[in-house]
Motif scaffolding. Sequence first.
Motif, PDB file in Angstrom:
ATOM      1  N   HIS A 137       0.811  -1.211   0.000  1.00 48.39           N
ATOM      2  CA  HIS A 137       0.000   0.000   0.000  1.00 48.39           C
ATOM      3  C   HIS A 137       0.850   1.269   0.000  1.00 48.39           C
ATOM      4  CE1 HIS A 137      -3.686  -2.191   0.274  1.00 48.39           C
ATOM      5  NE2 HIS A 137      -3.196  -2.890   1.258  1.00 48.39           N
ATOM      6  N   ARG A 139      -8.828  -3.256   6.637  1.00 48.35           N
ATOM      7  CA  ARG A 139      -9.349  -4.629   6.557  1.00 48.35           C
ATOM      8  C   ARG A 139      -8.338  -5.564   5.903  1.00 48.35           C
ATOM      9  NH1 ARG A 139     -14.180  -1.993   5.526  1.00 48.35           N
ATOM     10  NH2 ARG A 139     -13.892  -2.181   3.268  1.00 48.35           N
ATOM     11  N   GLN A 140      -7.675  -5.088   4.854  1.00 47.58           N
ATOM     12  CA  GLN A 140      -6.691  -5.924   4.173  1.00 47.58           C
ATOM     13  C   GLN A 140      -5.511  -6.249   5.086  1.00 47.58           C
ATOM     14  OE1 GLN A 140      -5.930  -3.597   0.649  1.00 47.58           O
ATOM     15  NE2 GLN A 140      -7.622  -4.547  -0.477  1.00 47.58           N
ATOM     16  N   ALA A 164     -10.555   2.374   5.317  1.00 48.63           N
ATOM     17  CA  ALA A 164     -11.310   1.194   5.754  1.00 48.63           C
ATOM     18  C   ALA A 164     -10.848  -0.049   5.006  1.00 48.63           C
ATOM     19  CB  ALA A 164     -12.804   1.416   5.566  1.00 48.63           C
ATOM     20  N   THR A 165     -10.680   0.073   3.696  1.00 49.77           N
ATOM     21  CA  THR A 165     -10.243  -1.074   2.891  1.00 49.77           C
ATOM     22  C   THR A 165      -8.826  -1.490   3.249  1.00 49.77           C
ATOM     23  OG1 THR A 165     -11.700  -0.435   1.080  1.00 49.77           O
ATOM     24  CG2 THR A 165      -9.871  -1.895   0.526  1.00 49.77           C
ATOM     25  N   VAL A 166      -7.925  -0.528   3.345  1.00 48.86           N
ATOM     26  CA  VAL A 166      -6.536  -0.841   3.701  1.00 48.86           C
ATOM     27  C   VAL A 166      -6.480  -1.494   5.078  1.00 48.86           C
ATOM     28  CG1 VAL A 166      -4.248   0.125   4.187  1.00 48.86           C
ATOM     29  CG2 VAL A 166      -5.565   0.965   2.234  1.00 48.86           C
ATOM     30  N   ASP A 204      -8.190   4.577   0.738  1.00 46.83           N
ATOM     31  CA  ASP A 204      -9.428   4.121   1.359  1.00 46.83           C
ATOM     32  C   ASP A 204      -9.016   3.437   2.666  1.00 46.83           C
ATOM     33  OD1 ASP A 204     -11.757   2.926   2.184  1.00 46.83           O
ATOM     34  OD2 ASP A 204     -12.236   2.063   0.224  1.00 46.83           O
TER      35      ASP A 204
END
Length: 127
Positions: A44, A87-88, A83-85, A81
């Motif tokens: 990321h 969760r990943q 939230a996405t990062v 994002d």
Amino acid sequence: MSGTAAAPAGAAVLPPAERGATVIPEKVVARIAARAAQEALVKHTATSGARAKPAAPRASATVGGGTARLGLTVDLPYPADLATVSRQVQHYVSERVAHLTGMRVTEVALAIEHLVPADGPGRRRVR
């Protein structure tokens, strides 16, 4: 004579599953989690173009009964994002720790300490 030691006369040999248990200290599980978080964040950070170097992730672990609860403190790239990062990262760390330790990971709590701007610390929006 072979290289294996013979059991004492009259002693029963227990099956491997009943001989003992491997104990992985919480500190070791935490280090594995921190390393896994670093691995997850490299992707990321590289794709966000962040020039500032984020701090290394910190982790804590609570281990018992074949399960682990993990706590992570990380810096995340921005803009992204979140939230996405998040969760990943949680998913990757959970899978990696489970794979490397054989423990079931029941929780990965994530605390975001800093956002690392893509344009680096030298450029600001407000002047």
